[in-house]
Design a protein around this motif. Structure first.
Motif, mmCIF file in Angstrom:
data_model
loop_
_atom_site.group_PDB
_atom_site.id
_atom_site.type_symbol
_atom_site.label_atom_id
_atom_site.label_comp_id
_atom_site.label_asym_id
_atom_site.label_seq_id
_atom_site.Cartn_x
_atom_site.Cartn_y
_atom_site.Cartn_z
ATOM 1 N N GLN A 53 -16.491 -71.815 -30.867
ATOM 2 C CA GLN A 53 -16.197 -72.079 -29.530
ATOM 3 C C GLN A 53 -14.680 -72.995 -29.636
ATOM 4 N N GLN A 55 -11.714 -74.471 -27.114
ATOM 5 C CA GLN A 55 -11.653 -75.151 -25.601
ATOM 6 C C GLN A 55 -9.964 -75.577 -25.863
ATOM 7 N N THR A 73 -10.594 -70.927 -22.824
ATOM 8 C CA THR A 73 -12.067 -71.171 -23.387
ATOM 9 C C THR A 73 -12.294 -69.798 -24.113
ATOM 10 N N SER A 75 -15.484 -68.144 -26.552
ATOM 11 C CA SER A 75 -16.734 -68.476 -27.250
ATOM 12 C C SER A 75 -17.293 -67.190 -27.957
#
Length: 137
Positions: A53, A55, A73, A75
């Motif tokens: 992940q 961000q 973001t 993921s």
């Protein structure tokens, strides 16, 4: 950095695992930056196994009193299990960007754009049939 060592008694297997996490906040010239990065191996114990992940947030003032921002973001979630037959795979991308205009008294106005894409096989496993995805250009 987090590490784990899982012993699966029924199948006589010991599995090491690893997770790495990093967070930062800073400024380069007039651009505010902050980010969070997380990675774990496929068999890492807990609810964040098999995850990547990212961000990342950017923001800055332009002109005198206009504020622009962008948030990204990404993921990838693909946990592995020894005792479940489910092979879950989920990929997500989200981008938010926009501009905030100067306030007039208690009133503020901003314009933004959001893009989000998700691919997952979780519905396929739940509904027990195969869905094919086509992509248009």
């Amino acid at each position: 950095m987090y590490t784990g060592l899982s012993f699966y008694e029924d199948i006589n297997t010991t599995k090491p695992s690893l997770a790495l996490e990093s967070q930062y906040s800073g400024r380069i010239k007039k651009v505010n930056l902050n980010g969070n990065y997380f990675y774990s191996t496929d068999y890492y114990p807990g609810n964040r196994r098999g995850m990547l992940q990212i961000q990342q947030n950017f923001s800055t003032h332009i002109f005198t009193d206009h504020y622009v921002y962008a948030n990204v973001t990404v993921s990838d979630f693909s946990p592995k299990f020894y005792f479940y037959n489910t092979a879950m795979q989920s990929d997500n991308i989200r981008v938010d960007t926009g501009i905030n205009f100067p306030k007039k008294g208690n009133f503020g106005l901003g314009v933004g754009y959001q893009y989000q894409e998700e691919r997952s096989n979780s519905y396929n496993n739940f509904l027990m049939f195969r869905v094919t995805r086509s992509q248009n250009s």
